[in-house]
Write a protein that holds these residues in place. Structure first.
Motif, short mmCIF file in Angstrom:
data_model
loop_
_atom_site.label_atom_id
_atom_site.label_comp_id
_atom_site.label_asym_id
_atom_site.label_seq_id
_atom_site.Cartn_x
_atom_site.Cartn_y
_atom_site.Cartn_z
N TYR A 164 0.79 -1.22 -0.07
CA TYR A 164 -0.06 0.07 0.05
C TYR A 164 0.65 1.38 0.02
O TYR A 164 0.61 2.24 -0.62
CB TYR A 164 -0.82 0.01 1.09
N TYR A 220 -10.72 1.37 4.81
CA TYR A 220 -11.58 0.41 5.35
C TYR A 220 -11.17 -0.26 6.61
O TYR A 220 -11.95 -0.64 7.54
CB TYR A 220 -11.55 -0.88 4.14
N TYR A 221 -9.71 0.10 6.93
CA TYR A 221 -9.44 -0.26 8.22
C TYR A 221 -10.24 0.49 9.31
O TYR A 221 -10.59 0.17 10.37
CB TYR A 221 -8.00 -0.09 8.42
FE FE Z 1 -5.49 -4.31 3.76
#
Ligand code: FE
Length: 339
Positions: A164, A220-221
């Motif tokens: 990421y 999304y975390y």
């Molecule tokens: Fe992830």
């Protein structure tokens, strides 16, 4: 005589099995956790009668495995996160071109491969999470400004080995070039509150307990923690706020979870059928409702946390560029001392 009949019988049975069509199935190598894809596959099986076999593991391991297995691979589909990995799999010749009007119509061009070897299925953004107690939202602007000396010792982010981060840096290279991005990365590293460690959730928790004031994480975390129903996760997440970077510039960095049909797939037709199911409204709404990812189909409305966060400007570079600049990004982060 008995022996001859027996041998003939075995031979005939074997011959009949050879002639039978293989069971309707699709085999997936998935670098996504089972919970993040399985419910959709179950729905697909219910609708079509096609059995979906899921093997979960690490993306890089699957890429190696597909290389070694070659023609003998049982996998029809490789499902993974991050465009750079999909580009890597394509460059190794592991995918094949898929001509599907449904996929081409639903998925915007910048979210799929130019030769249709891979397709984005869901979107995520790498956002800034900050402590509203110690940071004024007005002081935040974009990724570039995180190199400012006012953030010295105040930023948490995971390691440079994480894809990421590599893709975020690759996108910076696209916008600013290598030299300017390297100067930025060197100053950013000086602003770290600690040596990179842990995953994105750990960075959010570190902001919550005051180890740092700002973190870079995938959206999304944070949403998942807010909605987890677990007291410690919820209370950590509530102590932070999301900031969309670069809204007055090129927007927030975007990446995908995506998929490709393997070069040696034995169930190509069914694999395409599954891919087309995964971009239906039903499946795309699920990604947003359950995974807190954004739909690749701009017509799908967000719900829950994503709806509350509202619309944002997203970086619209072609995601193949994240793969193209991946090795430059990795080398640059190393030179900058980003552990
Ligand atoms: Fe992830």
């Amino acid at each position: 005589m008995n022996k001859i009949i027996k041998t003939a019988y075995i031979f005939i049975v074997f011959f009949i099995f050879q002639q039978l069509p293989s069971a309707a199935e699709v085999n997936i190598y998935s670098a996504r956790k089972e919970a993040l894809i399985k419910p959709l596959l179950v729905k697909f099986s219910e609708k079509t009668g096609i059995e979906v076999n899921l093997i979960t593991g690490k993306a890089d391991t699957f890429i190696k495995r597909l290389e070694i297995e070659g023609k003998n691979t049982p996998a029809d589909i490789l499902l993974t996160v991050d465009a750079a990995r999909l580009v890597r799999a394509k460059e190794k010749g592991l995918f094949q071109e898929i001509n599907s009007e449904v996929l081409n119509k639903t998925i915007p061009e910048r979210l799929r491969d130019i030769n249709n070897h891979w397709f984005g299925l869901s979107l995520r953004s790498r956002v800034i999470v900050f402590s509203p107690e110690r940071v004024e939202a007005e002081d935040l602007t974009d990724y570039m400004s995180l190199s400012d000396t006012k953030w010295r010792g105040r930023i948490c982010v995971r390691s440079s080995s994480n894809i990421y981060n590599q893709s975020l840096v690759a996108s910076m290279i696209v916008h600013y070039g290598i030299d300017e991005t390297e100067i930025w990365a060197k100053s950013l590293v000086k602003n770290f509150a600690r040596q990179p460690k842990g995953g994105d959730r750990d960075q959010i928790k570190a902001v919550a307990i005051g180890v740092c004031d700002i973190a870079l994480v995938n959206n999304y975390y944070l949403a998942g923690m807010l909605d987890s129903g677990q007291e410690d996760e919820v209370s950590s997440a509530m102590k932070t706020k999301l900031f969309w970077p670069g809204q007055d510039k090129y927007g927030a960095h975007i990446n995908i979870s995506g998929v490709g049909v393997t070069k040696h797939s034995k169930n190509k037709k069914r694999a395409i059928q599954l891919l087309e199911y995964l971009v239906t409204n039903e499946a795309q709404e699920w990604y947003s409702n359950v995974n807190y990812e954004y739909s690749v189909n701009p017509k799908i409305k967000n719900t829950g946390v994503l709806e509350r966060w509202g619309a944002f400007v997203s970086d619209n570079i072609n995601l193949s560029l994240l793969g193209k600049h991946n090795s430059d990004a990795v080398l640059l982060m190393d030179r900058a001392g980003w552990k």
